[in-house]
Design a protein around this motif. Structure first.
Motif, PDB file in Angstrom:
ATOM      1  N   ARG A 164       0.835  -1.209   0.000  1.00  0.00           N
ATOM      2  CA  ARG A 164       0.000   0.000   0.000  1.00  0.00           C
ATOM      3  C   ARG A 164       0.862   1.248   0.000  1.00  0.00           C
ATOM      4  O   ARG A 164       0.621   2.188  -0.776  1.00  0.00           O
ATOM      5  CB  ARG A 164      -0.930   0.006   1.204  1.00  0.00           C
ATOM      6  CG  ARG A 164      -1.718   1.314   1.366  1.00  0.00           C
ATOM      7  CD  ARG A 164      -2.523   1.306   2.651  1.00  0.00           C
ATOM      8  NE  ARG A 164      -3.212   2.567   2.842  1.00  0.00           N
ATOM      9  CZ  ARG A 164      -2.730   3.607   3.513  1.00  0.00           C
ATOM     10  NH1 ARG A 164      -1.494   3.534   4.033  1.00  0.00           N
ATOM     11  NH2 ARG A 164      -3.416   4.724   3.652  1.00  0.00           N
ATOM     12  N   GLN A 165       1.875   1.268   0.850  1.00  0.00           N
ATOM     13  CA  GLN A 165       2.748   2.438   0.913  1.00  0.00           C
ATOM     14  C   GLN A 165       3.476   2.649  -0.408  1.00  0.00           C
ATOM     15  O   GLN A 165       3.678   3.786  -0.845  1.00  0.00           O
ATOM     16  CB  GLN A 165       3.750   2.284   2.049  1.00  0.00           C
ATOM     17  CG  GLN A 165       3.119   2.216   3.424  1.00  0.00           C
ATOM     18  CD  GLN A 165       2.227   3.426   3.708  1.00  0.00           C
ATOM     19  OE1 GLN A 165       0.997   3.312   3.769  1.00  0.00           O
ATOM     20  NE2 GLN A 165       2.827   4.589   3.854  1.00  0.00           N
ATOM     21  N   THR A 169       3.024   5.856  -3.710  1.00  0.00           N
ATOM     22  CA  THR A 169       4.091   6.683  -4.294  1.00  0.00           C
ATOM     23  C   THR A 169       4.090   6.652  -5.814  1.00  0.00           C
ATOM     24  O   THR A 169       4.837   7.404  -6.444  1.00  0.00           O
ATOM     25  CB  THR A 169       5.474   6.203  -3.793  1.00  0.00           C
ATOM     26  OG1 THR A 169       5.730   4.880  -4.290  1.00  0.00           O
ATOM     27  CG2 THR A 169       5.521   6.187  -2.271  1.00  0.00           C
ATOM     28  N   VAL A 170       3.276   5.784  -6.409  1.00  0.00           N
ATOM     29  CA  VAL A 170       3.212   5.709  -7.878  1.00  0.00           C
ATOM     30  C   VAL A 170       2.465   6.942  -8.399  1.00  0.00           C
ATOM     31  O   VAL A 170       1.369   7.251  -7.918  1.00  0.00           O
ATOM     32  CB  VAL A 170       2.486   4.425  -8.321  1.00  0.00           C
ATOM     33  CG1 VAL A 170       2.320   4.403  -9.843  1.00  0.00           C
ATOM     34  CG2 VAL A 170       3.260   3.201  -7.850  1.00  0.00           C
ATOM     35  N   PRO A 171       3.025   7.684  -9.343  1.00  0.00           N
ATOM     36  CA  PRO A 171       2.365   8.901  -9.843  1.00  0.00           C
ATOM     37  C   PRO A 171       0.974   8.598 -10.405  1.00  0.00           C
ATOM     38  O   PRO A 171       0.769   7.602 -11.112  1.00  0.00           O
ATOM     39  CB  PRO A 171       3.310   9.397 -10.949  1.00  0.00           C
ATOM     40  CG  PRO A 171       4.630   8.779 -10.624  1.00  0.00           C
ATOM     41  CD  PRO A 171       4.337   7.464  -9.987  1.00  0.00           C
ATOM     42  N   PRO A 195       5.174  -4.802 -13.017  1.00  0.00           N
ATOM     43  CA  PRO A 195       6.579  -4.646 -13.430  1.00  0.00           C
ATOM     44  C   PRO A 195       7.389  -3.719 -12.531  1.00  0.00           C
ATOM     45  O   PRO A 195       8.571  -3.975 -12.273  1.00  0.00           O
ATOM     46  CB  PRO A 195       6.468  -4.085 -14.857  1.00  0.00           C
ATOM     47  CG  PRO A 195       5.146  -4.577 -15.349  1.00  0.00           C
ATOM     48  CD  PRO A 195       4.253  -4.546 -14.156  1.00  0.00           C
ATOM     49  N   ILE A 196       6.768  -2.629 -12.046  1.00  0.00           N
ATOM     50  CA  ILE A 196       7.530  -1.709 -11.205  1.00  0.00           C
ATOM     51  C   ILE A 196       7.588  -2.181  -9.751  1.00  0.00           C
ATOM     52  O   ILE A 196       8.246  -1.547  -8.916  1.00  0.00           O
ATOM     53  CB  ILE A 196       6.954  -0.282 -11.272  1.00  0.00           C
ATOM     54  CG1 ILE A 196       5.543  -0.234 -10.701  1.00  0.00           C
ATOM     55  CG2 ILE A 196       6.976   0.249 -12.695  1.00  0.00           C
ATOM     56  CD1 ILE A 196       4.946   1.162 -10.674  1.00  0.00           C
ATOM     57  N   SER A 197       6.909  -3.272  -9.437  1.00  0.00           N
ATOM     58  CA  SER A 197       6.912  -3.796  -8.066  1.00  0.00           C
ATOM     59  C   SER A 197       7.814  -5.013  -7.916  1.00  0.00           C
ATOM     60  O   SER A 197       7.820  -5.639  -6.852  1.00  0.00           O
ATOM     61  CB  SER A 197       5.486  -4.175  -7.642  1.00  0.00           C
ATOM     62  OG  SER A 197       4.599  -3.089  -7.748  1.00  0.00           O
ATOM     63  N   ILE A 198       8.573  -5.355  -8.965  1.00  0.00           N
ATOM     64  CA  ILE A 198       9.362  -6.588  -8.938  1.00  0.00           C
ATOM     65  C   ILE A 198      10.346  -6.599  -7.773  1.00  0.00           C
ATOM     66  O   ILE A 198      10.494  -7.614  -7.073  1.00  0.00           O
ATOM     67  CB  ILE A 198      10.105  -6.771 -10.276  1.00  0.00           C
ATOM     68  CG1 ILE A 198       9.112  -7.073 -11.396  1.00  0.00           C
ATOM     69  CG2 ILE A 198      11.132  -7.896 -10.175  1.00  0.00           C
ATOM     70  CD1 ILE A 198       8.326  -8.349 -11.184  1.00  0.00           C
ATOM     71  N   THR A 278      16.114  -0.926  -0.365  1.00  0.00           N
ATOM     72  CA  THR A 278      16.782   0.376  -0.316  1.00  0.00           C
ATOM     73  C   THR A 278      16.329   1.344  -1.380  1.00  0.00           C
ATOM     74  O   THR A 278      16.523   2.553  -1.235  1.00  0.00           O
ATOM     75  CB  THR A 278      18.311   0.185  -0.457  1.00  0.00           C
ATOM     76  OG1 THR A 278      18.603  -0.453  -1.705  1.00  0.00           O
ATOM     77  CG2 THR A 278      18.848  -0.668   0.676  1.00  0.00           C
ATOM     78  N   GLU A 279      15.732   0.865  -2.467  1.00  0.00           N
ATOM     79  CA  GLU A 279      15.381   1.752  -3.557  1.00  0.00           C
ATOM     80  C   GLU A 279      14.172   2.595  -3.183  1.00  0.00           C
ATOM     81  O   GLU A 279      13.174   2.099  -2.678  1.00  0.00           O
ATOM     82  CB  GLU A 279      15.082   0.950  -4.821  1.00  0.00           C
ATOM     83  CG  GLU A 279      14.954   1.789  -6.071  1.00  0.00           C
ATOM     84  CD  GLU A 279      14.769   0.914  -7.298  1.00  0.00           C
ATOM     85  OE1 GLU A 279      13.763   0.165  -7.343  1.00  0.00           O
ATOM     86  OE2 GLU A 279      15.610   0.971  -8.194  1.00  0.00           O
ATOM     87  N   THR A 280      14.258   3.881  -3.431  1.00  0.00           N
ATOM     88  CA  THR A 280      13.162   4.792  -3.101  1.00  0.00           C
ATOM     89  C   THR A 280      12.524   5.398  -4.331  1.00  0.00           C
ATOM     90  O   THR A 280      11.408   5.895  -4.275  1.00  0.00           O
ATOM     91  CB  THR A 280      13.660   5.934  -2.193  1.00  0.00           C
ATOM     92  OG1 THR A 280      14.724   6.634  -2.861  1.00  0.00           O
ATOM     93  CG2 THR A 280      14.149   5.387  -0.870  1.00  0.00           C
ATOM     94  N   GLU A 281      13.238   5.424  -5.455  1.00  0.00           N
ATOM     95  CA  GLU A 281      12.682   5.999  -6.667  1.00  0.00           C
ATOM     96  C   GLU A 281      12.451   4.909  -7.699  1.00  0.00           C
ATOM     97  O   GLU A 281      13.283   4.036  -7.895  1.00  0.00           O
ATOM     98  CB  GLU A 281      13.656   7.041  -7.257  1.00  0.00           C
ATOM     99  CG  GLU A 281      13.856   8.236  -6.343  1.00  0.00           C
ATOM    100  CD  GLU A 281      14.794   9.261  -6.979  1.00  0.00           C
ATOM    101  OE1 GLU A 281      15.253   9.004  -8.119  1.00  0.00           O
ATOM    102  OE2 GLU A 281      15.057  10.299  -6.357  1.00  0.00           O
ATOM    103  N   LYS A 282      11.304   4.955  -8.339  1.00  0.00           N
ATOM    104  CA  LYS A 282      10.942   3.959  -9.335  1.00  0.00           C
ATOM    105  C   LYS A 282      10.906   4.617 -10.709  1.00  0.00           C
ATOM    106  O   LYS A 282      10.556   5.755 -10.832  1.00  0.00           O
ATOM    107  CB  LYS A 282       9.575   3.337  -8.992  1.00  0.00           C
ATOM    108  CG  LYS A 282       9.520   2.713  -7.611  1.00  0.00           C
ATOM    109  CD  LYS A 282      10.405   1.470  -7.537  1.00  0.00           C
ATOM    110  CE  LYS A 282      10.387   0.875  -6.140  1.00  0.00           C
ATOM    111  NZ  LYS A 282      11.246  -0.285  -6.025  1.00  0.00           N
TER     112      LYS A 282
END
Length: 282
Positions: A164-165, A169-171, A195-198, A278-282
């Protein structure tokens, strides 16, 4: 700018090496003990070099188990643990990601109430609700079955919260663009969100796999047949052999084999696991 100080670099590496040695030494001791006679572990002098019984100990546990200790072959227990861990990990991720998708992208009555009800279940681990859960599983006839081992552990409020969090953050432009292109909710979920949640899925898979692999109390309650023993339960039965000196070589061989699957999962998925945490930007 980070200053390059050779002394601090050397000190940092020494601390890291010391930490690795502290963590790895018990594993090494377990492996060494599995290669010696059972009596070598109780003499008071711990051997530090491999012995001559490695093939015998590992061969016996993999092929026939230890009937005196009441344990089936290790390959059977490893298979049961693998089925349990994979089912729990995949089930938790599937249910959690769909739950988070519904809570974030659908506007239905009491959706936030539903989310907080799910979140509150974090305070109700299996140990707290174990008696009613066992009663339900027994009444449904799921004792001594893979369904009984996995279904009560398959929901995860933690994974739902994390997904959910991330979805928040997805635009919103991505959702609007997919809607303009005629994509429905499930196509948006399948072609964009998944795909962006892998990396997040990979990180949660590693955590949930290990969670399922190390389960002890629940398998102890719902399994009474050897065909459904997990590897952790098998180790406990080896340790509990009454009125005799434990066969430490067989116990440590089983422990060493039990460590291999989760270690391999972490090694093969290490890059995605670290990136997902650790990744914060997608």
């Amino acid at each position: 700018m980070v200053e390059n100080r050779p002394f601090l670099n050397i000190l940092t590496h020494l601390v890291l090496i010391a930490g690795v040695l502290v963590v790895a030494f018990p594993v090494y001791v377990a492996f060494i003990a599995s290669t010696h006679e059972p009596s070598a572990f109780v003499r008071g002098v711990l051997p530090l070099l491999p012995g001559d019984n490695m093939l015998e100990s590992y061969g016996q546990m993999l092929s026939s188990g230890w009937q005196v200790g009441g344990t089936p072959p290790v390959w059977l227990m490893l298979g049961n643990s693998l089925i349990m861990a994979l089912t729990i990990a995949v089930g938790k991720i599937a249910i959690s990601i769909l739950s988070a998708f519904a809570i974030v992208y659908f506007r239905f009555p009491f959706r936030m109430l539903a989310f907080w009800v799910i979140f509150i279940t974090l305070m109700l681990p299996v140990e707290v609700r174990i008696i009613p859960t066992y009663a339900v599983v027994a009444n449904l006839g799921m004792l001594n079955s893979y369904a009984g081992l996995t279904l009560p552990l398959i929901a995860s409020a933690t994974a739902t919260f994390l997904f959910r969090q991330f979805f928040m953050t997805v635009p919103e432009e991505l959702m609007e663009a997919s809607r303009v292109d005629g994509a429905g909710p499930m196509k948006f979920f399948r072609d964009i969100l998944l795909p962006i949640s892998i990396t997040n899925i990979a990180a949660l898979f590693v955590i949930m796999f290990i969670y399922g692999w190390v389960q002890y109390l629940w398998p102890l309650l719902v399994t009474t047949e050897e065909d459904f023993y997990t590897i952790v339960l098998g180790i406990k039965r080896l340790m509990a052999s009454s009125d005799r000196v434990p066969a430490w070589n067989l116990i440590m061989a089983t422990v060493t084999l039990a460590m291999l699957p989760p270690v391999l999962v972490v090694l093969f998925m290490q890059r995605l696991f670290v990136k997902g945490l650790t990744e914060t930007e997608k």
